[in-house]
Write a protein that holds these residues in place. Structure first.
Motif, PDB file in Angstrom:
ATOM      1  N   ASN A  23      24.642  29.727 -34.187  1.00  0.00           N
ATOM      2  CA  ASN A  23      23.406  29.142 -33.644  1.00  0.00           C
ATOM      3  C   ASN A  23      22.217  29.632 -34.468  1.00  0.00           C
ATOM      4  O   ASN A  23      22.327  30.663 -35.148  1.00  0.00           O
ATOM      5  CB  ASN A  23      23.217  29.595 -32.193  1.00  0.00           C
ATOM      6  CG  ASN A  23      24.032  28.755 -31.230  1.00  0.00           C
ATOM      7  OD1 ASN A  23      24.786  27.874 -31.639  1.00  0.00           O
ATOM      8  ND2 ASN A  23      23.885  29.046 -29.948  1.00  0.00           N
ATOM      9  N   ASN A  33      13.957  43.553 -25.540  1.00  0.00           N
ATOM     10  CA  ASN A  33      14.108  42.105 -25.355  1.00  0.00           C
ATOM     11  C   ASN A  33      14.682  41.407 -26.582  1.00  0.00           C
ATOM     12  O   ASN A  33      14.323  40.275 -26.904  1.00  0.00           O
ATOM     13  CB  ASN A  33      12.780  41.465 -24.961  1.00  0.00           C
ATOM     14  CG  ASN A  33      12.406  41.817 -23.544  1.00  0.00           C
ATOM     15  OD1 ASN A  33      13.240  41.707 -22.645  1.00  0.00           O
ATOM     16  ND2 ASN A  33      11.190  42.286 -23.342  1.00  0.00           N
ATOM     17  N   ASP A  38      17.737  35.116 -30.726  1.00  0.00           N
ATOM     18  CA  ASP A  38      18.025  33.693 -30.817  1.00  0.00           C
ATOM     19  C   ASP A  38      16.763  32.939 -31.221  1.00  0.00           C
ATOM     20  O   ASP A  38      15.673  33.234 -30.713  1.00  0.00           O
ATOM     21  CB  ASP A  38      18.497  33.155 -29.463  1.00  0.00           C
ATOM     22  CG  ASP A  38      19.793  33.811 -29.053  1.00  0.00           C
ATOM     23  OD1 ASP A  38      20.681  33.957 -29.904  1.00  0.00           O
ATOM     24  OD2 ASP A  38      19.905  34.198 -27.871  1.00  0.00           O
ATOM     25  N   ARG A  94      18.273  45.708 -25.483  1.00  0.00           N
ATOM     26  CA  ARG A  94      17.917  45.071 -24.207  1.00  0.00           C
ATOM     27  C   ARG A  94      16.505  45.480 -23.790  1.00  0.00           C
ATOM     28  O   ARG A  94      15.733  44.660 -23.290  1.00  0.00           O
ATOM     29  CB  ARG A  94      18.956  45.492 -23.155  1.00  0.00           C
ATOM     30  CG  ARG A  94      18.938  44.709 -21.876  1.00  0.00           C
ATOM     31  CD  ARG A  94      20.260  44.888 -21.119  1.00  0.00           C
ATOM     32  NE  ARG A  94      20.147  44.551 -19.717  1.00  0.00           N
ATOM     33  CZ  ARG A  94      20.267  43.313 -19.229  1.00  0.00           C
ATOM     34  NH1 ARG A  94      20.554  42.328 -20.036  1.00  0.00           N
ATOM     35  NH2 ARG A  94      20.131  43.081 -17.935  1.00  0.00           N
ATOM     36  N   LEU A 142      19.300  48.529 -17.963  1.00  0.00           N
ATOM     37  CA  LEU A 142      19.352  48.348 -19.410  1.00  0.00           C
ATOM     38  C   LEU A 142      20.755  48.521 -19.981  1.00  0.00           C
ATOM     39  O   LEU A 142      21.007  48.148 -21.128  1.00  0.00           O
ATOM     40  CB  LEU A 142      18.424  49.368 -20.105  1.00  0.00           C
ATOM     41  CG  LEU A 142      16.940  49.252 -19.789  1.00  0.00           C
ATOM     42  CD1 LEU A 142      16.184  50.414 -20.402  1.00  0.00           C
ATOM     43  CD2 LEU A 142      16.396  47.923 -20.304  1.00  0.00           C
ATOM     44  N   THR A 186      33.148  42.458 -31.311  1.00  0.00           N
ATOM     45  CA  THR A 186      34.310  43.301 -31.097  1.00  0.00           C
ATOM     46  C   THR A 186      35.209  43.201 -32.332  1.00  0.00           C
ATOM     47  O   THR A 186      35.221  42.208 -33.047  1.00  0.00           O
ATOM     48  CB  THR A 186      35.099  42.835 -29.869  1.00  0.00           C
ATOM     49  OG1 THR A 186      35.452  41.467 -30.056  1.00  0.00           O
ATOM     50  CG2 THR A 186      34.265  42.975 -28.614  1.00  0.00           C
ATOM     51  N   LEU A 246      27.654  25.759 -39.741  1.00  0.00           N
ATOM     52  CA  LEU A 246      29.008  26.213 -40.000  1.00  0.00           C
ATOM     53  C   LEU A 246      29.041  26.961 -41.333  1.00  0.00           C
ATOM     54  O   LEU A 246      28.627  26.436 -42.354  1.00  0.00           O
ATOM     55  CB  LEU A 246      29.937  24.991 -40.038  1.00  0.00           C
ATOM     56  CG  LEU A 246      31.419  25.254 -39.888  1.00  0.00           C
ATOM     57  CD1 LEU A 246      31.746  25.876 -38.536  1.00  0.00           C
ATOM     58  CD2 LEU A 246      32.194  23.942 -40.056  1.00  0.00           C
ATOM     59  N   TYR A 291      22.945  49.043 -27.655  1.00  0.00           N
ATOM     60  CA  TYR A 291      22.874  47.898 -26.751  1.00  0.00           C
ATOM     61  C   TYR A 291      21.674  48.029 -25.815  1.00  0.00           C
ATOM     62  O   TYR A 291      20.903  47.085 -25.618  1.00  0.00           O
ATOM     63  CB  TYR A 291      24.177  47.803 -25.952  1.00  0.00           C
ATOM     64  CG  TYR A 291      24.174  46.739 -24.888  1.00  0.00           C
ATOM     65  CD1 TYR A 291      24.666  45.464 -25.144  1.00  0.00           C
ATOM     66  CD2 TYR A 291      23.682  47.002 -23.612  1.00  0.00           C
ATOM     67  CE1 TYR A 291      24.659  44.480 -24.166  1.00  0.00           C
ATOM     68  CE2 TYR A 291      23.659  46.030 -22.623  1.00  0.00           C
ATOM     69  CZ  TYR A 291      24.156  44.766 -22.907  1.00  0.00           C
ATOM     70  OH  TYR A 291      24.137  43.797 -21.935  1.00  0.00           O
ATOM     71  N   TYR A 294      30.841  29.033 -36.609  1.00  0.00           N
ATOM     72  CA  TYR A 294      29.624  28.281 -36.332  1.00  0.00           C
ATOM     73  C   TYR A 294      28.564  29.235 -35.770  1.00  0.00           C
ATOM     74  O   TYR A 294      28.823  29.959 -34.816  1.00  0.00           O
ATOM     75  CB  TYR A 294      29.898  27.159 -35.322  1.00  0.00           C
ATOM     76  CG  TYR A 294      28.691  26.289 -35.124  1.00  0.00           C
ATOM     77  CD1 TYR A 294      28.458  25.205 -35.965  1.00  0.00           C
ATOM     78  CD2 TYR A 294      27.766  26.565 -34.119  1.00  0.00           C
ATOM     79  CE1 TYR A 294      27.327  24.418 -35.803  1.00  0.00           C
ATOM     80  CE2 TYR A 294      26.641  25.779 -33.949  1.00  0.00           C
ATOM     81  CZ  TYR A 294      26.421  24.705 -34.805  1.00  0.00           C
ATOM     82  OH  TYR A 294      25.303  23.928 -34.654  1.00  0.00           O
TER      83      TYR A 294
END
Lengths: 447, 447, 447, 447
Positions: free
Chosen positions: D236, D324, D445, D321, D264, D381, D210, D317, D234
């Motif tokens: 990840n 990866n 991630d 993609r 893609l 956004t 957080l 974007y 918060y």
């Protein structure tokens, strides 16, 4: 009383009798029946959609032609006939500003209601009311009513041709390319292989001079106001071909790179074919080097010696320029058509030379009255004849208000009702339209 | 094997049994039947047209949902099922680029063929082939097939709601304003006059803090990939209204000049309402000072204490700003919905407060599974949850590729199949769409 | 050698001497100077923008007319003149497909470079190179060069008028309504109050018959190909007004509700005025019940007895219909113009009757060669004369490829260079254009 | 009094002193001078046109920023300053509905007047009036005036960056590809050949948890309302790359066929690149297999190890993609930026890693305050922070009304004024915009 006598000219109707000597009411019933009959091979789905703004749903034609009789006859003469729904007057008025608001033309396909069935019932009810009212005159229908009725039926017949144009367009959009006509019975199955007759390549020559054009009231059973007045036109010496341009000749024009050569095209024509990526007539499809054509009988191999069809004025113009010829003016065409090479058969000329069998089955009962092939683009703009004026009422909206940015077509096509075949008839479309049944006849100047 | 397990999450299917404990094949038949049944009150004409690009012809929905089973199950598992026509794969693929070319979405209404009847037959043939193939497993359908089947049925149910949206839009375009539902049987005919319960004006308050959102796999029978992964979100203290905004309240907003006051609107919203001349919800019509509303039961007087429906996000935003409130985020909404004010009845809350009877007949058998009222716009953009990724195959095209310029709606509506009601479900539309069954729930910051 | 002799017809040029007996090089210098001089009152900013696609930036005209001499003379005759930049041939080719790619017409205003200064330098360099080359012939410039030079200068003069049309349009877009002309010196400051002369309301009558039209090569110093060949036209008896329609008369037409009465308009005209919300001539502004007009001298009160200007063909047509008259055909107009009511003064007729002083200052030195007032719409479409053909090279692109969907204007206007005044000159615009200096002359059928 | 304190947050201004401790009036003069100075290399022609609707003519920026001071300061405090022309308030209001009508944004290029000179004079007159008025306070300018002045200067600086974006776009349209910067002096002429430092390929990792985001009022000299309130988010566990994507890497993405691979792209992105035929970044041109790039210094070979620039969100974007990876959220970015790998130099990080020398000359005196490289698209956004509300007056129109269908960019670029560099700054554009100075930083991630 409506000023309908301004819209068309003709002999005074005879008492109780009407249209080529046939009984008035029989004539009405026959024409009205035929309109519905044209739709018989269709599915309900075909009758509802509007894939482009200038193509109307077939069900709309069925309703609009009926609106015409209610609005311009029944209600004008005070016959009690309530509209099935308050929306009908607006929905089925095409473009008559004098008759109140009308639904936007390009959005007719937004309407799922009234259904086809409801419209058929509407037609039936109107027909009953009208015939019953006509019968009440006991064989003495007033001349002005006869005139309006005649106009309504001529109008209905114009929509019969539009129906076939629109049906062909609608069906062609389906990737499955469904056929409108179930079977094709040709008089001569070798037709697409037989050589053209020698005489067909000949031209007709005229030395020019002063001629009268426009409908001659004395001979005329019926004509539209735009065909009048009769007036003088001076023609230079010219020649005109007996044969219209064939698919094979047009395929040569394509193969010669004509669609990539700007010097052949009018400026607007060049922009038109490029913005719309047009590289062949409307219903041609290239298939591994060969041409297929969509016809009312479905997709098939191009019949080479049939006349080319479904080309825009721009394509007709470019073709003529490529061939070092030009299109005839509407007066050159009319003089030629009136020449009657064989006694009593002036229109058969076109029928024969056009080899129109590729586009319709001669012996289908839908088209027993076919006596011509395809409309022919002329070099003439759709302008009023000297002395022409249109009225300020609804009938003035029928023809006059479209006299701008349109080209005249002459002749008639297989889908044109028999009674509309006259050498003075002026059809018109703008230079980009390809869905009418159009073709090319070449002309040239004689020294 | 298709990567469908990426698209949705859920418990491992049990052997031969499926979807809420109901037999697999029975479930398939019931859902497939219902889709066709929704179209039962329609005329064929209603099923063909596409008045605006985002509304599809009902017959297209019937075919597309069937294409889904053929393309993603029968043909993937090598079951021999020839397409009725070569054009089917292209015509009924909606937007799956990975599955080959697809017909342009906005031109589905150009196609009169295949007919409704042909599509019904296509459905029947597919259903027979699929059921027969499923039976051949003798009660031991592999898990991956079960998964694909479930996805196909969830997809079909999403289209059931779309069908009702599109049907309402299509019918409303007809000036005759035909009704989809023949009669309206209300549980309480005085409903639109009874005062709101006091408790309905109350708000629910939350002190904020760190919460988990997204579907919890342990409890989940089925959910879409966009509802996952479960993740932490920190919320500030907030309050949210138990009642959605009523027609009467919205009429006050209009009467206060809100549609003419730019300070209430987002910049794009202001342009949107002015370019499209929007001055009221989609189906409202002003009639001599009173408001009429088109409903699936036809046009009628506005029911004042029913929830306002068919407003765009822009209108919801402006309303909230006018009311000195704001829209809840999707997480504020979800926390509220999970709060379960009464045991076992978390969605009845919405049903009651929405007074949705104005928009659908509760006891029509078409909608026996209705347990909610209207979707609710949230202030959240449709973005991926932390850790979400979509696959690069067809199933990656299902949800992920739409995650831009869309707002999330939560809840469900009377037309939403029962099984889709879950508090984690994320519906989405762009901010200008008004034809979904949308409504407004207000929220605010607590100090 | 270029086929330029096909593009215009005229007497064989005399040795070394040229254009109305004036020395070739002096003539070239004078015309080229005038084009730049027209831009003298402008700011650089005025010379760059393109507020609508059909209006070109003034700097583009300066460069394009110069490109014409480089492309069609210098480079054709092998004179070494490198383009200042590789982009020039493309940027300043207007629409000659035969001369390679050209920049899209509607995007000329996207280009800030070359600057006005660079273009002025380009003009100067080309003028020096060309004059130097012409001098090298020692007074014996070949006829084909003389022909091309003449064409280039006629072309340049056509752009001088276009420059004034475009300048007026560009300046009018500025809310500050800046003046192009600094001061207005009127011969008669009471002009807008003096009553019309009685004779001005008279009409000229003709009994009709067969007449020759098109340029007569024997009398012709220069004409464009579209004015030829000379040919016979049969005219019905007609009358034509000596006076063009005044602002006051046009204001009455507006006050009578003509813009709201569909029966007065062609169908396309009605759509045109409504889609573009046209309710008055292009440069009229309503101000508390009074009319203001933007002129090249800035905004001012409408001069009531000046001729109405800047109306589209559609408005001219509707006005004539409202007045129970019609527009003359181009041949009726030409016969009238050739009638020469007073010896040696056939164009003064138009000057006087048009009262054009309202639109330009007679004694500004920019316009010493003004001898007419405003172009006049005719009822004739821009079609080829019998026997006309355009070549397939660049010069065939000059006139012929525009012969579709255009209406002929006759006469000339205050901005038309003196040498272009001839009764056979055919100007043309499409029926919606309002930025040319257009007016209305009425005609009628005589019994 | 205007509610400007709602629009930005910051420390109470100190008496008479202002903006980073610099004298108020000196600061005003310096910033105002710089705006004009940015236009110094331009021709007048460059300052007038608007090749696409979202690019404004440079002269408009000069006038609009000045309008801001007249409208929001001089006239609010009753200082007598007449507009040079009645049209100014309308012409130079950008989009503030609360401030009266404004000229349509996409038609700014229709206006040739006022001229550049007139606008420069307008600026000078306003500057004199404002400075003179400020001096009249004898060193004791009220806090609210200081606030408004600061806002006006921040606003002016935002337009300085817009000016460079628009100038680059305008110049690039010219086929001659003129340079804005006369010469390029690189600190290291071998820069585009030197290998990247090893450390630059490293990623920064964070364990999540957080965190507080948004501007901290205590540390803040100035910030916009959209950067507040400070609130918890918060995160990840995630990783983020130190280096942004290079031209070489992006060229590999293109060479791998990414622009032809629908899986893609977001659905709207796929439509966007195909409808606009986009196959590379905005200013890249393919030349016989090699890439050229238009820069402010003119066209030149692509510098391979410079960061890719001028890509849309959709391209960012798709690139992520393809690699990866994904784009970071704005909070992941902000946490990273605040991490300060080296003491007191958090933004140099970006400068170094971006290798921005390819896009601007470091030692041109126009850009002495450059301390960053390119903006970076985030996955977030542009939504309001929890607790954010915009006022209903003009200042509420500054940021809040654009919070729909926009993506957040973070960082700053070489053209961003020094004072705007703060890690909380939220820039925003819609997903299709390519003319801002944008780039790509990848994230992922962590397990």
């Amino acid at each position: 009383m409506p000023n309908v006598t301004k819209l068309f000219m003709g002999q005074e109707p005879t008492k109780g009798c009407f249209i080529d000597g046939v009984d008035l009411i029989q004539q009405y019933k026959a024409i009205r029946f035929k309109t519905v009959d044209i739709c018989e091979p269709l599915e309900i789905e075909d009758m509802v959609i509007q894939p482009v703004s200038y193509v109307s749903p077939p069900k709309w034609h069925l309703a609009h032609t009926t609106w015409f009789f209610v609005n311009f006859i029944l209600h004008r003469y005070g016959v009690n006939f309530p509209w099935p729904d308050d929306s009908y007057p607006q929905l089925f008025n095409s473009y008559y500003k004098s008759q109140g608001k009308h639904w936007v033309q390009g959005r007719r396909g937004d309407l799922s209601r009234p259904t086809v069935n409801q419209i058929i019932c509407f037609r039936r009810d109107v027909d009953e009311a009208l015939v019953s009212w006509l019968l009440s005159f006991n064989g003495d229908v007033p001349f002005d009513v006869q005139n309006l009725l005649r106009l309504g039926l001529e109008h209905e017949q114009q929509h019969q041709e539009l129906l076939l144009m629109d049906i062909k367009f609608i069906l062609s959009r389906n990737p499955s390319k469904p056929a409108y006509l179930k079977t094709i019975q040709r008089a001569d199955p070798q037709a697409n292989k037989k050589p053209l007759k020698n005489s067909e390549s000949d031209v007709w020559c005229n030395d020019g001079g002063l001629y009268e054009f426009g409908e001659n009231l004395k001979d005329c059973r019926f004509c539209f106001d735009n065909e009048t007045p009769r007036h003088n036109v001076y023609l230079n010496p010219y020649n005109i071909e007996h044969k219209t341009v064939s698919n094979e000749e047009y395929a040569n024009f394509i193969a010669d790179g004509a669609y990539e050569e700007p010097s052949l095209w009018l400026s607007e024509g060049w922009d038109f074919i490029n913005e719309n990526q047009i590289r062949s007539p409307l219903y041609w499809y290239s298939n591994q080097g060969a041409w297929l054509e969509y016809t009312l009988a479905g997709e098939r191999e191009l019949v080479l010696n049939a006349p080319v069809a479904h080309i825009s004025y721009h394509e007709a113009y470019a073709y003529a320029r490529w061939a070092n010829k030009r299109l005839p003016t509407e007066f050159e065409w009319e003089l030629y058509a009136n020449h009657k090479p064989r006694e009593g058969a002036k229109f058969e000329l076109f029928q024969e030379s056009n080899l129109a069998y590729a586009h319709y089955p001669e012996d289908q009962n839908h088209f027993t009255n076919v006596n011509g092939g395809l409309w022919e683009w002329t070099a003439s703009t759709y302008s009023p004849y000297p002395g022409y004026t249109s009225t300020h009422d609804a009938f003035g909206e029928y023809n006059g208000k479209f006299m701008i940015n349109q080209m005249v077509l002459r002749g008639g096509c297989f889908a044109t009702p028999k009674g509309h075949y006259r050498t003075s008839y002026r059809n018109f479309y703008n230079a980009t339209q390809r869905w009418p049944f159009t073709s090319i006849r070449l002309a040239g100047d004689s020294v």
